[in-house]
Scaffold this active site. Structure first.
Site, PDB file in Angstrom:
ATOM      1  N   SER A  32       0.813  -1.230   0.000  1.00  0.00           N
ATOM      2  CA  SER A  32       0.000   0.000   0.000  1.00  0.00           C
ATOM      3  C   SER A  32       0.838   1.268   0.000  1.00  0.00           C
ATOM      4  O   SER A  32       0.334   2.341  -0.314  1.00  0.00           O
ATOM      5  CB  SER A  32      -0.979  -0.010   1.183  1.00  0.00           C
ATOM      6  OG  SER A  32      -0.281  -0.113   2.398  1.00  0.00           O
ATOM      7  N   ASP A  92      -4.060  -9.280   5.703  1.00  0.00           N
ATOM      8  CA  ASP A  92      -3.418  -9.028   6.986  1.00  0.00           C
ATOM      9  C   ASP A  92      -2.535 -10.242   7.248  1.00  0.00           C
ATOM     10  O   ASP A  92      -3.044 -11.337   7.521  1.00  0.00           O
ATOM     11  CB  ASP A  92      -4.470  -8.860   8.083  1.00  0.00           C
ATOM     12  CG  ASP A  92      -3.830  -8.628   9.446  1.00  0.00           C
ATOM     13  OD1 ASP A  92      -2.597  -8.777   9.575  1.00  0.00           O
ATOM     14  OD2 ASP A  92      -4.571  -8.303  10.398  1.00  0.00           O
ATOM     15  N   VAL A  93      -1.222 -10.058   7.163  1.00  0.00           N
ATOM     16  CA  VAL A  93      -0.321 -11.223   7.249  1.00  0.00           C
ATOM     17  C   VAL A  93      -0.306 -11.869   8.633  1.00  0.00           C
ATOM     18  O   VAL A  93       0.221 -12.965   8.794  1.00  0.00           O
ATOM     19  CB  VAL A  93       1.131 -10.884   6.803  1.00  0.00           C
ATOM     20  CG1 VAL A  93       1.177 -10.485   5.338  1.00  0.00           C
ATOM     21  CG2 VAL A  93       1.773  -9.829   7.694  1.00  0.00           C
ATOM     22  N   SER A 145      16.581  -6.470   6.442  1.00  0.00           N
ATOM     23  CA  SER A 145      17.046  -5.119   6.765  1.00  0.00           C
ATOM     24  C   SER A 145      18.530  -5.182   7.101  1.00  0.00           C
ATOM     25  O   SER A 145      19.017  -6.204   7.594  1.00  0.00           O
ATOM     26  CB  SER A 145      16.305  -4.582   7.985  1.00  0.00           C
ATOM     27  OG  SER A 145      16.928  -3.397   8.451  1.00  0.00           O
ATOM     28  N   TYR A 159      12.519  -6.153  16.196  1.00  0.00           N
ATOM     29  CA  TYR A 159      12.616  -5.952  14.736  1.00  0.00           C
ATOM     30  C   TYR A 159      13.855  -6.655  14.170  1.00  0.00           C
ATOM     31  O   TYR A 159      13.783  -7.362  13.158  1.00  0.00           O
ATOM     32  CB  TYR A 159      12.671  -4.443  14.476  1.00  0.00           C
ATOM     33  CG  TYR A 159      12.722  -4.043  13.022  1.00  0.00           C
ATOM     34  CD1 TYR A 159      11.592  -4.121  12.214  1.00  0.00           C
ATOM     35  CD2 TYR A 159      13.902  -3.559  12.458  1.00  0.00           C
ATOM     36  CE1 TYR A 159      11.638  -3.726  10.883  1.00  0.00           C
ATOM     37  CE2 TYR A 159      13.959  -3.168  11.130  1.00  0.00           C
ATOM     38  CZ  TYR A 159      12.818  -3.259  10.338  1.00  0.00           C
ATOM     39  OH  TYR A 159      12.874  -2.868   9.030  1.00  0.00           O
ATOM     40  N   VAL A 160      14.985  -6.491  14.858  1.00  0.00           N
ATOM     41  CA  VAL A 160      16.231  -7.119  14.390  1.00  0.00           C
ATOM     42  C   VAL A 160      16.085  -8.640  14.385  1.00  0.00           C
ATOM     43  O   VAL A 160      16.508  -9.308  13.433  1.00  0.00           O
ATOM     44  CB  VAL A 160      17.422  -6.677  15.276  1.00  0.00           C
ATOM     45  CG1 VAL A 160      18.648  -7.532  15.003  1.00  0.00           C
ATOM     46  CG2 VAL A 160      17.735  -5.200  15.055  1.00  0.00           C
ATOM     47  N   LYS A 208      14.109  -9.658  11.396  1.00  0.00           N
ATOM     48  CA  LYS A 208      14.807  -9.474  10.120  1.00  0.00           C
ATOM     49  C   LYS A 208      15.973 -10.461   9.976  1.00  0.00           C
ATOM     50  O   LYS A 208      16.264 -10.935   8.873  1.00  0.00           O
ATOM     51  CB  LYS A 208      15.292  -8.026   9.988  1.00  0.00           C
ATOM     52  CG  LYS A 208      14.142  -7.015   9.895  1.00  0.00           C
ATOM     53  CD  LYS A 208      13.289  -7.281   8.673  1.00  0.00           C
ATOM     54  CE  LYS A 208      12.179  -6.284   8.470  1.00  0.00           C
ATOM     55  NZ  LYS A 208      11.375  -6.559   7.286  1.00  0.00           N
ATOM     56  N   ILE A 253      15.991   3.872   3.964  1.00  0.00           N
ATOM     57  CA  ILE A 253      15.265   4.204   2.730  1.00  0.00           C
ATOM     58  C   ILE A 253      14.191   5.235   3.078  1.00  0.00           C
ATOM     59  O   ILE A 253      13.541   5.144   4.125  1.00  0.00           O
ATOM     60  CB  ILE A 253      14.604   2.931   2.133  1.00  0.00           C
ATOM     61  CG1 ILE A 253      15.643   1.809   1.919  1.00  0.00           C
ATOM     62  CG2 ILE A 253      13.867   3.250   0.834  1.00  0.00           C
ATOM     63  CD1 ILE A 253      16.767   2.106   0.945  1.00  0.00           C
TER      64      ILE A 253
HETATM   65  P1  NDP Z   1       6.020   1.347   5.456  1.00  0.00           P
HETATM   66  O1  NDP Z   1       5.684   1.465   6.897  1.00  0.00           O
HETATM   67  O2  NDP Z   1       5.992   2.558   4.595  1.00  0.00           O
HETATM   68  O3  NDP Z   1       5.066   0.230   4.784  1.00  0.00           O
HETATM   69  C1  NDP Z   1       4.832  -0.982   5.412  1.00  0.00           C
HETATM   70  C2  NDP Z   1       3.847  -1.766   4.595  1.00  0.00           C
HETATM   71  O4  NDP Z   1       3.561  -2.974   5.298  1.00  0.00           O
HETATM   72  C3  NDP Z   1       2.537  -1.034   4.396  1.00  0.00           C
HETATM   73  O5  NDP Z   1       2.136  -1.182   3.060  1.00  0.00           O
HETATM   74  C4  NDP Z   1       1.592  -1.745   5.338  1.00  0.00           C
HETATM   75  O6  NDP Z   1       0.295  -1.735   4.788  1.00  0.00           O
HETATM   76  C5  NDP Z   1       2.156  -3.151   5.341  1.00  0.00           C
HETATM   77  N1  NDP Z   1       1.767  -3.919   6.504  1.00  0.00           N
HETATM   78  C6  NDP Z   1       2.054  -3.687   7.806  1.00  0.00           C
HETATM   79  N2  NDP Z   1       1.458  -4.593   8.588  1.00  0.00           N
HETATM   80  C7  NDP Z   1       0.785  -5.443   7.765  1.00  0.00           C
HETATM   81  C8  NDP Z   1      -0.022  -6.576   7.964  1.00  0.00           C
HETATM   82  N3  NDP Z   1      -0.289  -7.055   9.191  1.00  0.00           N
HETATM   83  N4  NDP Z   1      -0.552  -7.206   6.894  1.00  0.00           N
HETATM   84  C9  NDP Z   1      -0.307  -6.744   5.645  1.00  0.00           C
HETATM   85  N5  NDP Z   1       0.443  -5.663   5.377  1.00  0.00           N
HETATM   86  C10 NDP Z   1       0.976  -5.015   6.437  1.00  0.00           C
HETATM   87  O7  NDP Z   1       7.429   0.629   5.407  1.00  0.00           O
HETATM   88  P2  NDP Z   1       8.597   0.604   4.317  1.00  0.00           P
HETATM   89  O8  NDP Z   1       8.064   0.712   2.950  1.00  0.00           O
HETATM   90  O9  NDP Z   1       9.640   1.520   4.782  1.00  0.00           O
HETATM   91  O10 NDP Z   1       9.143  -0.873   4.585  1.00  0.00           O
HETATM   92  C11 NDP Z   1       8.806  -1.981   3.804  1.00  0.00           C
HETATM   93  C12 NDP Z   1       9.654  -3.156   4.245  1.00  0.00           C
HETATM   94  O11 NDP Z   1      11.033  -2.805   4.149  1.00  0.00           O
HETATM   95  C13 NDP Z   1       9.420  -3.550   5.711  1.00  0.00           C
HETATM   96  O12 NDP Z   1       9.507  -4.946   5.846  1.00  0.00           O
HETATM   97  C14 NDP Z   1      10.602  -2.896   6.418  1.00  0.00           C
HETATM   98  O13 NDP Z   1      10.921  -3.564   7.603  1.00  0.00           O
HETATM   99  C15 NDP Z   1      11.691  -3.028   5.373  1.00  0.00           C
HETATM  100  N6  NDP Z   1      12.780  -2.084   5.543  1.00  0.00           N
HETATM  101  C16 NDP Z   1      12.557  -0.726   5.452  1.00  0.00           C
HETATM  102  C17 NDP Z   1      13.624   0.147   5.619  1.00  0.00           C
HETATM  103  C18 NDP Z   1      13.465   1.622   5.511  1.00  0.00           C
HETATM  104  O14 NDP Z   1      14.453   2.335   5.764  1.00  0.00           O
HETATM  105  N7  NDP Z   1      12.307   2.159   5.138  1.00  0.00           N
HETATM  106  C19 NDP Z   1      14.972  -0.340   5.926  1.00  0.00           C
HETATM  107  C20 NDP Z   1      15.079  -1.765   5.996  1.00  0.00           C
HETATM  108  C21 NDP Z   1      14.011  -2.598   5.810  1.00  0.00           C
HETATM  109  P3  NDP Z   1      -1.096  -1.559   5.595  1.00  0.00           P
HETATM  110  O15 NDP Z   1      -0.813  -0.707   6.785  1.00  0.00           O
HETATM  111  O16 NDP Z   1      -1.986  -0.958   4.578  1.00  0.00           O
HETATM  112  O17 NDP Z   1      -1.478  -2.963   5.944  1.00  0.00           O
END
Ligand code: NDP
Length: 244
Positions: free
Chosen positions: A12, A60-61, A139, A152-153, A156, A185
């Site tokens: 999303s 919802d995972v 990560s 979180y660590v 990951k 990121i």
């Molecule tokens: P965001 O918080 O922007 O997005 C997280 C996404 O995960 C959203 O689309 C959210 O959608 C979805 N999500 C969360 N919980 C659930 C759930 N229970 N079921 C389904 N979807 C879920 O995070 P980022 O884009 O920054 O991160 C994406 C991935 O990259 C993550 O795994 C994060 O740990 C990893 N990452 C990010 C880094 C960064 O610097 N940004 C660095 C390293 C790793 P919704 O709420 O609509 O369900």
């Protein structure tokens, strides 16, 4: 990857959204899953207006039922999932001394167990087809550790172990399993950082800048492509050199 069926969790916003856009641009039919239906339908419109094919499913995972329904809907519409990007993730930071059991288990249940639920939902189809790509978004802190993020660590680092084990279980069926380990990121997850924290982080990145979601999407597309078929069990760091 023309016509291949891809499923991106947590699509999303942020990195997941960009991965979906890039996979669609490369010709995949992309199923996008998350909890925010409105954001997903905007993404589907964006993909379709660029000439791509996409479908939004509620996901919802943390719920086995939701995962089952989402993948059944995906398969009904597009056929068996061939590329799975496990991207959904959350943080609930705090020092271990004060971390609640809920903060620990919600993060593990979403980031690690959630990914495993999705893998189990696609495994059989990939094995039957004798082709598959599973890409887990880990990560940099899963490699380096980070104070204040034990939950979180652990999730990951767990994804990296899961990636290695599954690559060994599934290699004989021509299914590759890899992880991408992003550094910092620019997304909602990192927008909460203060200017000082941002400057401190940037000073430790050899490439001198925070990454863009597209940096991760390019790596995901590379691992999903036919050309990456001899790479498995690998964790690809995309972190500007901050941890080598
Ligand atoms: P965001 O918080 O922007 O997005 C997280 C996404 O995960 C959203 O689309 C959210 O959608 C979805 N999500 C969360 N919980 C659930 C759930 N229970 N079921 C389904 N979807 C879920 O995070 P980022 O884009 O920054 O991160 C994406 C991935 O990259 C993550 O795994 C994060 O740990 C990893 N990452 C990010 C880094 C960064 O610097 N940004 C660095 C390293 C790793 P919704 O709420 O609509 O369900």
């Amino acid at each position: 990857m023309k016509g291949r069926v891809a499923f991106v969790t947590g699509a999303s916003q942020g990195i997941g959204r960009e991965c979906a856009l890039s996979l669609a641009r490369a010709g995949a039919r992309v199923v996008v899953g998350a909890r925010s239906a409105e954001k997903l339908s905007e993404l589907v419109s964006d993909i379709q207006s660029a000439g791509g094919e996409a479908l939004a499913v509620a996901l919802d995972v943390t719920s086995a039922e939701s995962v089952k329904n989402a993948f059944a809907e995906a398969e009904k519409a597009f056929g068996p999932v061939e590329i799975l990007v496990n991207n959904a993730g959350i943080t609930k930071d705090g020092l271990s001394m004060r971390m609640s059991p809920e903060a620990w288990s919600e993060v593990l249940d979403t980031n690690l167990t959630g990914a495993f639920r999705c893998i189990q939902a696609v495994m059989r189809g990939m094995m039957k087809q004798r082709w598959g790509r599973i890409i887990n978004i880990s990560s940099v802190v899963g490699l380096s550790g980070n104070p204040g993020q034990a939950n979180y660590v652990s999730s990951k680092a767990g994804l990296i172990g899961l990636t290695k084990s599954l690559s060994q279980e599934l290699g004989s069926r021509n299914i590759t399993v890899n992880a991408v380990a992003p550094g910092f990121i620019e997304t909602a997850m990192t927008q909460a950082l203060t200017e000082d924290a941002r400057a401190a982080i940037t000073s430790k990145i050899p490439l001198g800048k925070i990454g863009a979601p597209s940096d991760i999407a390019h790596a995901v597309c590379f691992l999903a492509a036919d050309e990456a078929g001899y790479i498995t069990g690998h964790t690809l760091s995309v972190n500007g050199g901050m941890y080598a």
